[in-house]
Write an enzyme that holds these catalytic residues in place. Sequence first.
Site, PDB file in Angstrom:
ATOM      1  CG  HIS A 144     -45.719  51.379  93.399  1.00  0.00           C
ATOM      2  ND1 HIS A 144     -44.833  51.297  94.443  1.00  0.00           N
ATOM      3  CD2 HIS A 144     -45.027  51.052  92.283  1.00  0.00           C
ATOM      4  CE1 HIS A 144     -43.643  50.931  93.983  1.00  0.00           C
ATOM      5  NE2 HIS A 144     -43.735  50.773  92.670  1.00  0.00           N
ATOM      6  CE  LYS A 171     -40.961  52.325  90.925  1.00  0.00           C
ATOM      7  NZ  LYS A 171     -41.026  50.872  90.969  1.00  0.00           N
ATOM      8  CE  LYS A 315     -55.880  60.684  59.169  1.00  0.00           C
ATOM      9  NZ  LYS A 315     -55.421  60.352  57.856  1.00  0.00           N
ATOM     10  CG  ASP A 353     -54.014  61.434  54.902  1.00  0.00           C
ATOM     11  OD1 ASP A 353     -52.857  61.110  55.220  1.00  0.00           O
ATOM     12  OD2 ASP A 353     -54.972  61.437  55.691  1.00  0.00           O
ATOM     13  CB  ALA A 389     -67.737  60.219  54.146  1.00  0.00           C
ATOM     14  CB  ALA A 392     -58.534  58.175  54.507  1.00  0.00           C
ATOM     15  CG  MET A 453     -56.470  48.392  59.954  1.00  0.00           C
ATOM     16  SD  MET A 453     -56.547  50.180  60.234  1.00  0.00           S
ATOM     17  CE  MET A 453     -57.232  50.258  61.857  1.00  0.00           C
TER      18      MET A 453
HETATM   19  P1  NAP Z   1     -62.050  57.969  60.016  1.00  0.00           P
HETATM   20  O1  NAP Z   1     -61.961  59.414  59.790  1.00  0.00           O
HETATM   21  O2  NAP Z   1     -62.407  57.461  61.359  1.00  0.00           O
HETATM   22  O3  NAP Z   1     -63.140  57.382  59.003  1.00  0.00           O
HETATM   23  C1  NAP Z   1     -63.494  56.035  59.002  1.00  0.00           C
HETATM   24  C2  NAP Z   1     -64.430  55.736  57.837  1.00  0.00           C
HETATM   25  O4  NAP Z   1     -64.642  54.327  57.827  1.00  0.00           O
HETATM   26  C3  NAP Z   1     -65.797  56.392  57.964  1.00  0.00           C
HETATM   27  O5  NAP Z   1     -66.282  56.700  56.696  1.00  0.00           O
HETATM   28  C4  NAP Z   1     -66.633  55.261  58.599  1.00  0.00           C
HETATM   29  O6  NAP Z   1     -68.014  55.337  58.281  1.00  0.00           O
HETATM   30  C5  NAP Z   1     -66.034  54.061  57.908  1.00  0.00           C
HETATM   31  N1  NAP Z   1     -66.235  52.845  58.673  1.00  0.00           N
HETATM   32  C6  NAP Z   1     -65.652  52.523  59.859  1.00  0.00           C
HETATM   33  N2  NAP Z   1     -66.064  51.304  60.244  1.00  0.00           N
HETATM   34  C7  NAP Z   1     -66.921  50.854  59.285  1.00  0.00           C
HETATM   35  C8  NAP Z   1     -67.666  49.671  59.121  1.00  0.00           C
HETATM   36  N3  NAP Z   1     -67.618  48.692  60.020  1.00  0.00           N
HETATM   37  N4  NAP Z   1     -68.406  49.540  58.007  1.00  0.00           N
HETATM   38  C9  NAP Z   1     -68.456  50.511  57.097  1.00  0.00           C
HETATM   39  N5  NAP Z   1     -67.783  51.676  57.188  1.00  0.00           N
HETATM   40  C10 NAP Z   1     -67.020  51.838  58.282  1.00  0.00           C
HETATM   41  O7  NAP Z   1     -60.711  57.214  59.581  1.00  0.00           O
HETATM   42  P2  NAP Z   1     -59.611  57.663  58.481  1.00  0.00           P
HETATM   43  O8  NAP Z   1     -58.572  58.457  59.127  1.00  0.00           O
HETATM   44  O9  NAP Z   1     -60.326  58.188  57.306  1.00  0.00           O
HETATM   45  O10 NAP Z   1     -58.919  56.249  58.140  1.00  0.00           O
HETATM   46  C11 NAP Z   1     -59.610  55.222  57.446  1.00  0.00           C
HETATM   47  C12 NAP Z   1     -58.646  54.115  57.006  1.00  0.00           C
HETATM   48  O11 NAP Z   1     -57.658  54.655  56.153  1.00  0.00           O
HETATM   49  C13 NAP Z   1     -57.871  53.447  58.142  1.00  0.00           C
HETATM   50  O12 NAP Z   1     -57.751  52.085  57.886  1.00  0.00           O
HETATM   51  C14 NAP Z   1     -56.505  54.110  58.083  1.00  0.00           C
HETATM   52  O13 NAP Z   1     -55.467  53.284  58.605  1.00  0.00           O
HETATM   53  C15 NAP Z   1     -56.364  54.310  56.613  1.00  0.00           C
HETATM   54  N6  NAP Z   1     -55.429  55.380  56.286  1.00  0.00           N
HETATM   55  C16 NAP Z   1     -54.325  55.049  55.588  1.00  0.00           C
HETATM   56  C17 NAP Z   1     -53.421  56.008  55.244  1.00  0.00           C
HETATM   57  C18 NAP Z   1     -52.212  55.615  54.460  1.00  0.00           C
HETATM   58  O14 NAP Z   1     -51.261  56.381  54.434  1.00  0.00           O
HETATM   59  N7  NAP Z   1     -52.239  54.479  53.789  1.00  0.00           N
HETATM   60  C19 NAP Z   1     -53.637  57.340  55.609  1.00  0.00           C
HETATM   61  C20 NAP Z   1     -54.807  57.660  56.295  1.00  0.00           C
HETATM   62  C21 NAP Z   1     -55.687  56.671  56.646  1.00  0.00           C
HETATM   63  P3  NAP Z   1     -69.021  56.230  59.180  1.00  0.00           P
HETATM   64  O15 NAP Z   1     -68.937  57.622  58.652  1.00  0.00           O
HETATM   65  O16 NAP Z   1     -70.344  55.594  58.937  1.00  0.00           O
HETATM   66  O17 NAP Z   1     -68.559  56.098  60.598  1.00  0.00           O
END
Ligand code: NAP
Length: 532
Positions: A144, A171, A315, A353, A389, A392, A453
């Site tokens: 281990h 193992k 992404k 998406d 931005a 998603a 979330m």
């Molecule tokens: P990402 O690329 O990491 O982007 C996150 C975004 O959230 C950025 O704009 C970030 O702002 C902002 N953010 C994070 N924390 C924050 C806070 N405390 N206050 C204000 N803004 C904040 O993530 P993503 O892939 O786009 O995903 C974002 C969300 O969409 C997640 O909850 C994910 O589960 C959901 N999602 C859902 C689906 C679906 O099928 N329903 C698909 C894709 C994603 P900054 O630029 O300032 O960091």
Amino acid sequence: MTLSSIPLTTADVQIAAGGRRNFTLLCAPVMGESVDQMLGQIRKAKEQGADLVEVRLDFLKSFSPKQDLEVLLKQSALPTLVTYRPKWEGGQYEGDDSRRLDALRVAVESGADYVDVELQVAHEFFSSIHGKKPEKVKIIVSSHNYQNTPSSEELGNLVARIQATGADIVKIATTALDISDCAHIFQVLAHSQVPTIAIAMGERGLISRILAAKYGGFLTFGAIEAGVVSAPGQPSIKDLLDLYNLRQLGPDTKVHGVIGKPIGHSKSPHLYNAAFKSVNFNGIYLPLLVDSVANFINAYSSPDFVGYSYTIPHKEDGLRCCDEVDPIAKAIGAISQMIRRPTDGKLIGYNVDYLGAIAAIEEALRASNGASPATISPLAGKLFVVIGAGGAGKALAYGGMEKGARVVVANRTYEKAKELASKVGGQAITLAELENFHPEDGMVLANTTSVGMKPNIDLTPLSKKALSRYRLVFDAIYTPKLTRLLQEAQECGAIPVYGTEMFINQAFVQFERFTGYPAPKQLIRDALAKST
Ligand code: NAP
């Protein structure tokens, strides 16, 4: 129960379990503090479908080797692996080592099926049982490493050292510091000439425990109760059997998964594994806790690693690791799916998406409009405000632009909002400006941040007061389904559109790309409903 009832060849396995596709045993560690507790745990392990149990003698509060082993081994409902792990190898036993080895010798003489002995004392142990070991007892010699996972070459040397002791079964358990460490474990399993248990411990080692069945590991461990584990990262028996369909994995099973960090919350494995099974598709879908996409892609270049979904925060990095990128994904600058093209092994990136989210928003607007013609998007001409931005956010903003909406992007990092807005011909505002943003009525809002979330379900990206200005509010978050944002939007009279709808719509598309089969839509809906 004796070993003879465990299937030992592929043919036996198939006959024994109606189409079981591997002969990796499922072993449940039992860690009771008394013999009675252990016997109870063994019965549970059997009910849950384990093949054998690892009796961890070092957990017993008091232990009389002769009497206790006789009871345990006679009354065990499953074949037994006896382990008496000392503190110096990560166990609980702190006493004198010669007494510990005496107890293991008693286990050998009393009819255990397997006895585990640490590499450090293996030579001494083998000399002491020389000529006294019943044929049916197999000795596992274990090593281990709680610090890291050495290179494949170093692990190969370690396997050789263990083999040289006379071990029946090798193992090695290491610690995964990165998911790519599991690739070293798979190398060991693929090249081993003797029955081998090889596992990388820890959250980043999970796939080594599941794919042990694909790579021919002698056994893998499953906890009787989720979270009550004998080593870090151990999944439950239930998850191994029901979620990951362990018995159905074979050498030719194709590996898929969702790449993200964190990833424990993802419902995707529930959906895709159930859907794969329903159409008899020989694939598995894993949660992949990835720190560096490039490291992951380099480590798993085998043609069996065929497709991934991408989620936060990978992404954009995912796109950089593609050989080719679909034009929409390129414009968005992020991918949500990657497929290894079977003909040449090239990695192709897609963004699905936006399809899912935009379709869900259009559907809800159409339903509320009554008779808007299907050819014109109900988003056309609307003011469409996207918060976020990231991956998603980009998908929603490009989707809105494609449908003829006037896009406004609000983001915590204003620079990113400006960059995205300029790409989609829209306007950028700050989160503070968003609070009082109300140029017109009937606006559509899409939250694409992770604010709200799980586990931070009390948070919301926009005040309730500001929400009252929107006709429809969409939230990309799908854990939980009803976020605080959507709850408050509903209370303000806006139409709520759930992230689950975006998720479901894009899951249909991803499933079809992964398998080539039409998506079992109702099954996917049911699996999502069951797991949220
Ligand atoms: P990402 O690329 O990491 O982007 C996150 C975004 O959230 C950025 O704009 C970030 O702002 C902002 N953010 C994070 N924390 C924050 C806070 N405390 N206050 C204000 N803004 C904040 O993530 P993503 O892939 O786009 O995903 C974002 C969300 O969409 C997640 O909850 C994910 O589960 C959901 N999602 C859902 C689906 C679906 O099928 N329903 C698909 C894709 C994603 P900054 O630029 O300032 O960091």
